[in-house]
Write a protein that holds these residues in place. Sequence first.
Motif, PDB file in Angstrom:
ATOM      1  N   ARG A  49       0.835  -1.205   0.000  1.00 32.50           N
ATOM      2  CA  ARG A  49       0.000   0.000   0.000  1.00 32.50           C
ATOM      3  C   ARG A  49       0.873   1.259   0.000  1.00 32.50           C
ATOM      4  O   ARG A  49       0.577   2.237  -0.686  1.00 32.50           O
ATOM      5  N   LEU A  50       1.942   1.241   0.791  1.00 30.75           N
ATOM      6  CA  LEU A  50       2.837   2.395   0.851  1.00 30.75           C
ATOM      7  C   LEU A  50       3.498   2.641  -0.498  1.00 30.75           C
ATOM      8  O   LEU A  50       3.583   3.791  -0.962  1.00 30.75           O
ATOM      9  N   GLN A  51       3.962   1.587  -1.142  1.00 32.91           N
ATOM     10  CA  GLN A  51       4.586   1.742  -2.457  1.00 32.91           C
ATOM     11  C   GLN A  51       3.591   2.290  -3.475  1.00 32.91           C
ATOM     12  O   GLN A  51       3.952   3.116  -4.322  1.00 32.91           O
ATOM     13  N   ALA A  52       2.347   1.837  -3.410  1.00 27.99           N
ATOM     14  CA  ALA A  52       1.325   2.348  -4.332  1.00 27.99           C
ATOM     15  C   ALA A  52       1.088   3.836  -4.094  1.00 27.99           C
ATOM     16  O   ALA A  52       0.919   4.609  -5.049  1.00 27.99           O
ATOM     17  N   LEU A  53       1.084   4.256  -2.833  1.00 25.17           N
ATOM     18  CA  LEU A  53       0.910   5.678  -2.522  1.00 25.17           C
ATOM     19  C   LEU A  53       2.067   6.489  -3.080  1.00 25.17           C
ATOM     20  O   LEU A  53       1.860   7.532  -3.733  1.00 25.17           O
ATOM     21  N   LEU A  54       3.288   6.035  -2.852  1.00 21.06           N
ATOM     22  CA  LEU A  54       4.455   6.758  -3.340  1.00 21.06           C
ATOM     23  C   LEU A  54       4.442   6.858  -4.866  1.00 21.06           C
ATOM     24  O   LEU A  54       4.760   7.904  -5.434  1.00 21.06           O
ATOM     25  N   ALA A  55       4.076   5.768  -5.529  1.00 25.68           N
ATOM     26  CA  ALA A  55       4.032   5.770  -6.994  1.00 25.68           C
ATOM     27  C   ALA A  55       2.980   6.740  -7.515  1.00 25.68           C
ATOM     28  O   ALA A  55       3.179   7.412  -8.531  1.00 25.68           O
ATOM     29  N   SER A  56       1.843   6.851  -6.812  1.00 31.73           N
ATOM     30  CA  SER A  56       0.775   7.740  -7.265  1.00 31.73           C
ATOM     31  C   SER A  56       1.157   9.204  -7.112  1.00 31.73           C
ATOM     32  O   SER A  56       0.703  10.052  -7.871  1.00 31.73           O
ATOM     33  N   GLU A  57       1.998   9.506  -6.114  1.00 33.44           N
ATOM     34  CA  GLU A  57       2.370  10.896  -5.859  1.00 33.44           C
ATOM     35  C   GLU A  57       3.426  11.396  -6.833  1.00 33.44           C
ATOM     36  O   GLU A  57       3.418  12.560  -7.233  1.00 33.44           O
ATOM     37  N   GLY A  58       4.352  10.549  -7.174  1.00 33.88           N
ATOM     38  CA  GLY A  58       5.381  10.920  -8.135  1.00 33.88           C
ATOM     39  C   GLY A  58       6.296  12.033  -7.676  1.00 33.88           C
ATOM     40  O   GLY A  58       6.994  12.643  -8.486  1.00 33.88           O
ATOM     41  N   GLY A  59       6.320  12.323  -6.402  1.00 35.23           N
ATOM     42  CA  GLY A  59       7.167  13.398  -5.885  1.00 35.23           C
ATOM     43  C   GLY A  59       8.548  12.901  -5.515  1.00 35.23           C
ATOM     44  O   GLY A  59       8.900  11.738  -5.752  1.00 35.23           O
ATOM     45  N   PRO A  60       9.383  13.762  -4.931  1.00 31.11           N
ATOM     46  CA  PRO A  60      10.732  13.360  -4.542  1.00 31.11           C
ATOM     47  C   PRO A  60      10.682  12.332  -3.412  1.00 31.11           C
ATOM     48  O   PRO A  60      10.052  12.562  -2.372  1.00 31.11           O
ATOM     49  N   ILE A  61      11.326  11.182  -3.617  1.00 28.29           N
ATOM     50  CA  ILE A  61      11.272  10.129  -2.610  1.00 28.29           C
ATOM     51  C   ILE A  61      12.043  10.517  -1.358  1.00 28.29           C
ATOM     52  O   ILE A  61      11.815   9.963  -0.287  1.00 28.29           O
ATOM     53  N   GLU A  62      12.932  11.510  -1.475  1.00 28.00           N
ATOM     54  CA  GLU A  62      13.689  11.939  -0.301  1.00 28.00           C
ATOM     55  C   GLU A  62      12.807  12.584   0.752  1.00 28.00           C
ATOM     56  O   GLU A  62      13.204  12.751   1.899  1.00 28.00           O
ATOM     57  N   ALA A  63      11.582  12.960   0.362  1.00 25.78           N
ATOM     58  CA  ALA A  63      10.685  13.635   1.293  1.00 25.78           C
ATOM     59  C   ALA A  63      10.058  12.678   2.300  1.00 25.78           C
ATOM     60  O   ALA A  63       9.432  13.113   3.261  1.00 25.78           O
ATOM     61  N   THR A  64      10.191  11.376   2.074  1.00 26.29           N
ATOM     62  CA  THR A  64       9.564  10.372   2.934  1.00 26.29           C
ATOM     63  C   THR A  64      10.597   9.374   3.415  1.00 26.29           C
ATOM     64  O   THR A  64      11.432   8.907   2.639  1.00 26.29           O
ATOM     65  N   GLU A  65      10.545   9.047   4.700  1.00 32.37           N
ATOM     66  CA  GLU A  65      11.340   7.952   5.241  1.00 32.37           C
ATOM     67  C   GLU A  65      10.438   7.029   6.036  1.00 32.37           C
ATOM     68  O   GLU A  65       9.427   7.448   6.591  1.00 32.37           O
ATOM     69  N   LEU A  66      10.849   5.765   6.099  1.00 32.68           N
ATOM     70  CA  LEU A  66      10.097   4.739   6.813  1.00 32.68           C
ATOM     71  C   LEU A  66      10.860   4.356   8.079  1.00 32.68           C
ATOM     72  O   LEU A  66      12.056   4.078   8.031  1.00 32.68           O
ATOM     73  N   PHE A  67      10.160   4.368   9.202  1.00 33.56           N
ATOM     74  CA  PHE A  67      10.725   3.960  10.482  1.00 33.56           C
ATOM     75  C   PHE A  67      10.006   2.674  10.906  1.00 33.56           C
ATOM     76  O   PHE A  67       8.786   2.703  11.115  1.00 33.56           O
ATOM     77  N   VAL A  68      10.727   1.584  11.044  1.00 32.75           N
ATOM     78  CA  VAL A  68      10.115   0.303  11.385  1.00 32.75           C
ATOM     79  C   VAL A  68      10.645  -0.162  12.736  1.00 32.75           C
ATOM     80  O   VAL A  68      11.852  -0.296  12.928  1.00 32.75           O
ATOM     81  N   THR A  69       9.741  -0.379  13.684  1.00 25.86           N
ATOM     82  CA  THR A  69      10.100  -0.974  14.959  1.00 25.86           C
ATOM     83  C   THR A  69       9.647  -2.430  14.931  1.00 25.86           C
ATOM     84  O   THR A  69       8.568  -2.749  14.410  1.00 25.86           O
TER      85      THR A  69
END
Length: 265
Positions: A49-69
């Motif tokens: 789902r996250l990848q689909a959101l990022l692909a739909s936005e088409g913006g700079p990927i540097e603007a988002t980071e993922l934090f996984v605990t």
Amino acid sequence: GLVVLQVPPDVSLPEGLPPLQWPQPRQPLQRAVVLHAFHLELVEPILQRLQALLASEGGPIEATELFVTAPPQHLAALQKRLAALPITSQLWPCANHGRDLLPFLQLLPDLLARRCQLVLKLHTKRSPHVQSGVLTRVADGSAWRDGLLDGLLEPQAHAALQQQLAAAGEEPCLLAPQAFLWPVEVSMGPSAGHLMAVLAEQGLPLSALRGRRFPAGSMFACNHAALQWLQGLNLGPASFELEAGQTDGTLGHALERLLGLIVPG
């Protein structure tokens, strides 16, 4: 993408997973996605789902980071999967303590230091005890999880959340899908003691929650000011009970309801 392993001093790592160092300097961050990955088998649908959101936005990927605990035993599998994402990920091993909320609170210093403007808090919610009823309003734990994820990560819904958070300005603001904003009064009972104690620390009566709605399932979007508000609660590992399979009445359940104080309207 780059995967960085962040190791708290109280967590032991399995062999073969040495900590990695962040490239310097670290920049302010527009959006952080925080995922508590306790149930490893439920991680993949969330990442898709996250990848689909990022692909739909088409913006700079540097603007988002993922934090996984995640528990230490999941690190190897997660490190491999996160490396395939187009964004930078931080991987934080954590103990099974405080469910998904304590790990999130422990990330607050890092999120605040990065001046994150929008934070999405997600987790691998299972809730096998949930059955359809007046209080839960969902068929089962899977429907609850999927409804929350759709309401936060579906591109159109996510864009609406971004607009609402931007409109909040400097006020603490926390948003969740409307179907999962439930009245605090309906399910306050088992958590009332914890709620009164935390509210008293803030100089507030229990009645401050009257008429409020809380993000049932503790998945939400929030702004930088909401992170500061959460930090001000001064809750840490010593505040939370040990895990014993509780389904209600813990500090975590109380904190979930307390979030209603910063849900608009």
